[in-house]
Scaffold this motif. Sequence first.
Motif, PDB file in Angstrom:
ATOM      1  N   PHE A  85       0.828  -1.152   0.182  1.00  0.00           N
ATOM      2  CA  PHE A  85      -0.137  -0.050   0.071  1.00  0.00           C
ATOM      3  C   PHE A  85       0.783   1.394   0.112  1.00  0.00           C
ATOM      4  O   PHE A  85       0.571   2.328  -0.837  1.00  0.00           O
ATOM      5  CB  PHE A  85      -0.933   0.047   1.238  1.00  0.00           C
ATOM      6  N   TRP A  86       1.858   1.388   1.117  1.00  0.00           N
ATOM      7  CA  TRP A  86       2.734   2.584   1.107  1.00  0.00           C
ATOM      8  C   TRP A  86       3.524   2.707  -0.217  1.00  0.00           C
ATOM      9  O   TRP A  86       3.853   3.687  -0.386  1.00  0.00           O
ATOM     10  CB  TRP A  86       3.467   2.462   2.330  1.00  0.00           C
ATOM     11  N   LYS A  87       3.916   1.596  -0.761  1.00  0.00           N
ATOM     12  CA  LYS A  87       4.655   1.748  -1.753  1.00  0.00           C
ATOM     13  C   LYS A  87       4.272   2.128  -2.948  1.00  0.00           C
ATOM     14  O   LYS A  87       4.753   3.232  -3.594  1.00  0.00           O
ATOM     15  CB  LYS A  87       5.330   0.127  -2.193  1.00  0.00           C
ATOM     16  N   ASP A  88       3.050   1.690  -3.309  1.00  0.00           N
ATOM     17  CA  ASP A  88       1.872   2.180  -4.292  1.00  0.00           C
ATOM     18  C   ASP A  88       1.587   3.643  -4.290  1.00  0.00           C
ATOM     19  O   ASP A  88       1.718   4.594  -4.864  1.00  0.00           O
ATOM     20  CB  ASP A  88       0.829   1.732  -4.452  1.00  0.00           C
ATOM     21  N   LEU A  89       1.297   3.946  -2.738  1.00  0.00           N
ATOM     22  CA  LEU A  89       0.763   5.399  -2.595  1.00  0.00           C
ATOM     23  C   LEU A  89       2.081   6.470  -2.908  1.00  0.00           C
ATOM     24  O   LEU A  89       1.968   7.440  -3.625  1.00  0.00           O
ATOM     25  CB  LEU A  89       0.326   5.956  -1.200  1.00  0.00           C
ATOM     26  N   ASN A  90       3.303   6.098  -2.222  1.00  0.00           N
ATOM     27  CA  ASN A  90       4.419   7.034  -2.706  1.00  0.00           C
ATOM     28  C   ASN A  90       4.668   6.990  -3.910  1.00  0.00           C
ATOM     29  O   ASN A  90       5.007   7.969  -4.676  1.00  0.00           O
ATOM     30  CB  ASN A  90       5.522   6.507  -1.847  1.00  0.00           C
ATOM     31  N   THR A  91       4.684   5.994  -4.788  1.00  0.00           N
ATOM     32  CA  THR A  91       4.903   6.087  -6.142  1.00  0.00           C
ATOM     33  C   THR A  91       4.015   6.905  -7.078  1.00  0.00           C
ATOM     34  O   THR A  91       4.430   7.614  -7.962  1.00  0.00           O
ATOM     35  CB  THR A  91       5.030   4.543  -6.666  1.00  0.00           C
ATOM     36  N   SER A  92       2.659   6.698  -6.643  1.00  0.00           N
ATOM     37  CA  SER A  92       1.616   7.335  -7.313  1.00  0.00           C
ATOM     38  C   SER A  92       1.835   9.075  -7.133  1.00  0.00           C
ATOM     39  O   SER A  92       1.727   9.733  -7.982  1.00  0.00           O
ATOM     40  CB  SER A  92       0.259   6.923  -6.882  1.00  0.00           C
ATOM     41  N   LEU A  93       2.289   9.230  -5.897  1.00  0.00           N
ATOM     42  CA  LEU A  93       2.369  10.760  -5.550  1.00  0.00           C
ATOM     43  C   LEU A  93       3.543  11.232  -6.258  1.00  0.00           C
ATOM     44  O   LEU A  93       3.579  12.281  -6.839  1.00  0.00           O
ATOM     45  CB  LEU A  93       2.685  10.915  -4.103  1.00  0.00           C
ATOM     46  N   ASN A  94       4.656  10.338  -6.360  1.00  0.00           N
ATOM     47  CA  ASN A  94       5.805  10.860  -7.296  1.00  0.00           C
ATOM     48  C   ASN A  94       5.406  11.047  -8.757  1.00  0.00           C
ATOM     49  O   ASN A  94       6.125  12.066  -9.196  1.00  0.00           O
ATOM     50  CB  ASN A  94       7.061   9.817  -6.826  1.00  0.00           C
ATOM     51  N   TYR A  95       4.806  10.030  -9.180  1.00  0.00           N
ATOM     52  CA  TYR A  95       4.580  10.404 -10.741  1.00  0.00           C
ATOM     53  C   TYR A  95       3.481  11.268 -10.931  1.00  0.00           C
ATOM     54  O   TYR A  95       3.640  11.922 -11.958  1.00  0.00           O
ATOM     55  CB  TYR A  95       4.010   8.879 -11.196  1.00  0.00           C
ATOM     56  N   LEU A  96       2.609  11.482  -9.917  1.00  0.00           N
ATOM     57  CA  LEU A  96       1.492  12.613 -10.241  1.00  0.00           C
ATOM     58  C   LEU A  96       2.072  13.983  -9.949  1.00  0.00           C
ATOM     59  O   LEU A  96       1.236  15.025 -10.192  1.00  0.00           O
ATOM     60  CB  LEU A  96       0.397  12.011  -9.487  1.00  0.00           C
ATOM     61  N   LYS A  97       3.370  14.224  -9.281  1.00  0.00           N
ATOM     62  CA  LYS A  97       3.834  15.358  -8.914  1.00  0.00           C
ATOM     63  C   LYS A  97       3.065  16.095  -7.981  1.00  0.00           C
ATOM     64  O   LYS A  97       2.713  17.265  -8.344  1.00  0.00           O
ATOM     65  CB  LYS A  97       4.273  15.999 -10.188  1.00  0.00           C
ATOM     66  N   THR A  98       2.360  15.516  -7.043  1.00  0.00           N
ATOM     67  CA  THR A  98       1.608  16.274  -6.168  1.00  0.00           C
ATOM     68  C   THR A  98       2.017  15.462  -4.823  1.00  0.00           C
ATOM     69  O   THR A  98       2.363  14.390  -4.478  1.00  0.00           O
ATOM     70  CB  THR A  98       0.249  16.072  -6.545  1.00  0.00           C
ATOM     71  N   ASP A  99       1.362  16.293  -3.792  1.00  0.00           N
ATOM     72  CA  ASP A  99       1.616  16.091  -2.230  1.00  0.00           C
ATOM     73  C   ASP A  99       0.612  15.312  -1.762  1.00  0.00           C
ATOM     74  O   ASP A  99       0.425  14.606  -0.797  1.00  0.00           O
ATOM     75  CB  ASP A  99       1.816  17.521  -1.691  1.00  0.00           C
ATOM     76  N   TYR A 100      -0.625  15.275  -2.561  1.00  0.00           N
ATOM     77  CA  TYR A 100      -1.599  14.637  -2.245  1.00  0.00           C
ATOM     78  C   TYR A 100      -2.593  13.934  -3.269  1.00  0.00           C
ATOM     79  O   TYR A 100      -2.603  14.664  -4.413  1.00  0.00           O
ATOM     80  CB  TYR A 100      -2.655  15.371  -1.178  1.00  0.00           C
ATOM     81  N   VAL A 101      -3.555  12.977  -3.185  1.00  0.00           N
ATOM     82  CA  VAL A 101      -4.485  12.822  -4.125  1.00  0.00           C
ATOM     83  C   VAL A 101      -5.844  12.932  -3.570  1.00  0.00           C
ATOM     84  O   VAL A 101      -6.073  12.784  -2.240  1.00  0.00           O
ATOM     85  CB  VAL A 101      -4.500  11.226  -4.483  1.00  0.00           C
ATOM     86  N   ASP A 102      -6.703  13.653  -4.038  1.00  0.00           N
ATOM     87  CA  ASP A 102      -8.285  13.639  -3.749  1.00  0.00           C
ATOM     88  C   ASP A 102      -8.845  12.561  -3.373  1.00  0.00           C
ATOM     89  O   ASP A 102      -9.629  12.593  -2.275  1.00  0.00           O
ATOM     90  CB  ASP A 102      -8.729  14.615  -4.780  1.00  0.00           C
ATOM     91  N   LEU A 103      -8.781  11.529  -4.157  1.00  0.00           N
ATOM     92  CA  LEU A 103      -9.516  10.284  -3.824  1.00  0.00           C
ATOM     93  C   LEU A 103      -8.540   9.118  -4.060  1.00  0.00           C
ATOM     94  O   LEU A 103      -7.890   9.023  -5.068  1.00  0.00           O
ATOM     95  CB  LEU A 103     -10.728  10.254  -4.607  1.00  0.00           C
ATOM     96  N   TYR A 104      -8.405   8.339  -2.882  1.00  0.00           N
ATOM     97  CA  TYR A 104      -7.571   7.063  -3.341  1.00  0.00           C
ATOM     98  C   TYR A 104      -8.473   5.813  -2.927  1.00  0.00           C
ATOM     99  O   TYR A 104      -9.222   5.695  -1.876  1.00  0.00           O
ATOM    100  CB  TYR A 104      -6.386   6.921  -2.119  1.00  0.00           C
ATOM    101  N   GLN A 105      -8.337   4.886  -3.957  1.00  0.00           N
ATOM    102  CA  GLN A 105      -9.416   3.769  -4.009  1.00  0.00           C
ATOM    103  C   GLN A 105      -8.647   2.373  -3.789  1.00  0.00           C
ATOM    104  O   GLN A 105      -7.634   2.281  -4.584  1.00  0.00           O
ATOM    105  CB  GLN A 105     -10.267   3.807  -5.216  1.00  0.00           C
ATOM    106  N   PHE A 106      -9.165   1.570  -3.080  1.00  0.00           N
ATOM    107  CA  PHE A 106      -8.817   0.122  -3.289  1.00  0.00           C
ATOM    108  C   PHE A 106      -9.392  -0.483  -4.652  1.00  0.00           C
ATOM    109  O   PHE A 106     -10.642  -0.075  -4.935  1.00  0.00           O
ATOM    110  CB  PHE A 106      -9.454  -0.883  -2.078  1.00  0.00           C
ATOM    111  N   GLN A 107      -8.696  -0.995  -5.489  1.00  0.00           N
ATOM    112  CA  GLN A 107      -8.997  -1.262  -6.839  1.00  0.00           C
ATOM    113  C   GLN A 107      -9.317  -2.821  -7.023  1.00  0.00           C
ATOM    114  O   GLN A 107      -8.658  -3.697  -6.685  1.00  0.00           O
ATOM    115  CB  GLN A 107      -7.970  -0.980  -7.925  1.00  0.00           C
ATOM    116  N   CYS A 108     -10.662  -3.038  -7.672  1.00  0.00           N
ATOM    117  CA  CYS A 108     -10.931  -4.334  -7.869  1.00  0.00           C
ATOM    118  C   CYS A 108     -10.951  -5.600  -6.916  1.00  0.00           C
ATOM    119  O   CYS A 108     -10.066  -6.462  -7.232  1.00  0.00           O
ATOM    120  CB  CYS A 108     -10.469  -4.795  -9.228  1.00  0.00           C
TER     121      CYS A 108
END
Length: 304
Positions: A85-108
């Motif tokens: 979970f934390w690996k994915d979130l950190n990777t997403s924030l890095n690629y999205l170039k943002t400090d936060y995401v407005d909505l984070y979802q468990f997928q499928c």
Amino acid sequence: MKTIVLGTSNIKCDQNAFGALAIQRLLMQDAIDLIQQAYNNGFCFFNTARFYTDSEEKIGIALKNIKRKSFYIATKTKAETPAAFWKDLNTSLNYLKTDYVDLYQFQCTNKIYKPNDGTGMYECMMKAKDDGFIHHIGLSTHNLKIAKNAIISGLYETIQYPLSYLSGKEELELISLCKNYNVGFIATKIRNDGLLPQMDLSIAYMSQFDNVLCVWDIQRESELNTLLDLTKKIPVLDDDKKDRIHKEVIKFTNHFCHGCKECLPCPKNIKIDTCLRSMLSYKRANEIEPDIKSDDQEFRKIVT
């Protein structure tokens, strides 16, 4: 465009959102140009996932110089452990170039993560929210039972689920259920990856729901322009369109496939989703039944 509010999240945006699934197939600059064109023409909600290869990176680059509070980003994780979970979130924030995401979802997911269920997954969501890395918690699923139970649970602010004019009664009941529990409904697979190409039918149908955010997976500039033209004056769901939809329902319902892979693994090792979607694509392209005498062995398995 019609404005909606996603349940208790208070995310207020135009009803039509940009889906990043299809931009995986585009070259980097082509994707960036498409995302920026969408933003410049009123799209303010961008839906992606860590699983969508480089789509997060493309969104991050395209929107990096735009005021962050002028748009929303929703992304997802398929993680099944806190470490993942934390690996994915950190990777997403890095690629999205943002400090936060407005909505984070468990997928499928095939389960509904809850506090104290022994997995630690919902606790990860809560900590990420407390720490400001995510603002709202959602769940994305193709499983009707999971969707219903997640809505009723009160643990998720939004539910993402496939919805189109081919959806059945039980699926449509999710819309009312979300409204009753004040949960935001995010609709995907509106055109089922291009198998429902008549965009005027789709937008006329989806616009009748005042609590549904419609995620359009756009790959081409021509698709975006068509959608933009339609949003300037939303087509009315009149008798002619209802008749056309009825004909589509008759044509495709019996073997329609959302590509959710819930049918897998098959005990006979048949790639059921591939077969069904290939048959639908063939039928759509030729408007005739697939030739089951084909040399394609997968076709032979599923039709016999």
